[in-house]
Design a protein around this motif. Structure first.
Motif: not given
Ligand SMILES: CC(C)(COP(=O)(O)OP(=O)(O)OC[C@H]1O[C@@H](n2cnc3c(N)ncnc32)[C@H](O)[C@@H]1OP(=O)(O)O)[C@@H](O)C(=O)NCCC(=O)NCCS
Length: 189
Positions: A153, A182, A184-189
């Motif tokens: 990512g 960025e 953290r947002t990708a981790e939550r997806r």
């Protein structure tokens, strides 16, 4: 800052731990190879230079002040024995900037181990050390390395053209990076 993780650190398939002096032969086995050194700034290493490097790495397992480095040996959970190495470096303490790096024994390429280990390095940097931005650098021709960065990512931020003269030729370098939010947002997806 004080980031002194407890070891070993585990991923699904890997165990990450600090180096010991007993790791010289396993590290020499892949660091002596021309294919491993191809995109690194140094050439293939001698056993003596590996021993010296490991001597320095023993104890480099926490981040306290700018410039500190965590060097970790990578083992599979299936069997002990070093299959590669990782680094997490505190480049700028006030700006909370870090850098990661990875080198694996070619016998273990192509199985997602670098991606799995790299994901843990990002987690260590953001969750553990509280970093704001983590970057990685590689030779532009090192596809395997920048593909790992993209799978992690990270964004390509720079392509430095002929920024250095390395091993008798002009070097092209990519810089990839990811910000904490960025990631953290990708981790939550
Ligand atoms: C850079 C390096 C660590 C990458 O290793 P790698 O084996 O290519 O990377 P991975 O272990 O993540 O494997 C990725 C490949 O395995 C595949 N793979 C298999 N199982 C996988 C899984 N569970 N998860 C992710 N990828 C998987 C991927 O599809 C990918 O193949 P692709 O690149 O053709 O798409 C390795 O090439 C290396 O050590 N090179 C020499 C040293 C070096 O140059 N280090 C970097 C300096 S900047």
């Amino acid at each position: 800052m004080v980031y002194a993780p407890r070891y070993p650190i585990e991923t699904d398939r890997l165990r990450l731990r600090p180096f010991t002096r007993g790791d010289v032969d396993a590290v020499f086995a892949y660091r002596q190879r021309a294919d491993v050194a191809r995109y690194l700034s140094d050439g293939p290493m001698t056993r003596e230079s590996v021993a010296e490097a490991l001597q320095m790495r023993v104890g480099q397992e926490a981040l306290r002040v700018e410039g500190d480095k965590i060097f970790l040996a990578v083992e599979t959970k299936e069997r002990s024995g070093v299959i590669g190495e990782l680094s997490l470096i505190l480049r700028d303490e006030a700006g909370r900037q870090g850098e990661i790096g990875y080198i694996l024994d070619p016998g273990y390429h192509g199985q997602g181990y670098a991606t799995e280990a790299g994901a843990k390095l990002l987690e260590m940097g953001f969750d553990g050390a509280g970093l704001h931005r983590i970057y990685a650098r590689c030779a532009a021709a090192n596809h395997a390395s920048w593909r790992v960065m993209e799978r992690l990512g990270m964004r390509r931020e720079a392509h430095f053209r002929e920024h250095a003269f390395v091993k008798g030729a002009w070097d092209e370098e990519f810089v990839y990076a990811v910000l904490e939010d960025e990631w953290r947002t990708a981790e939550r997806r």
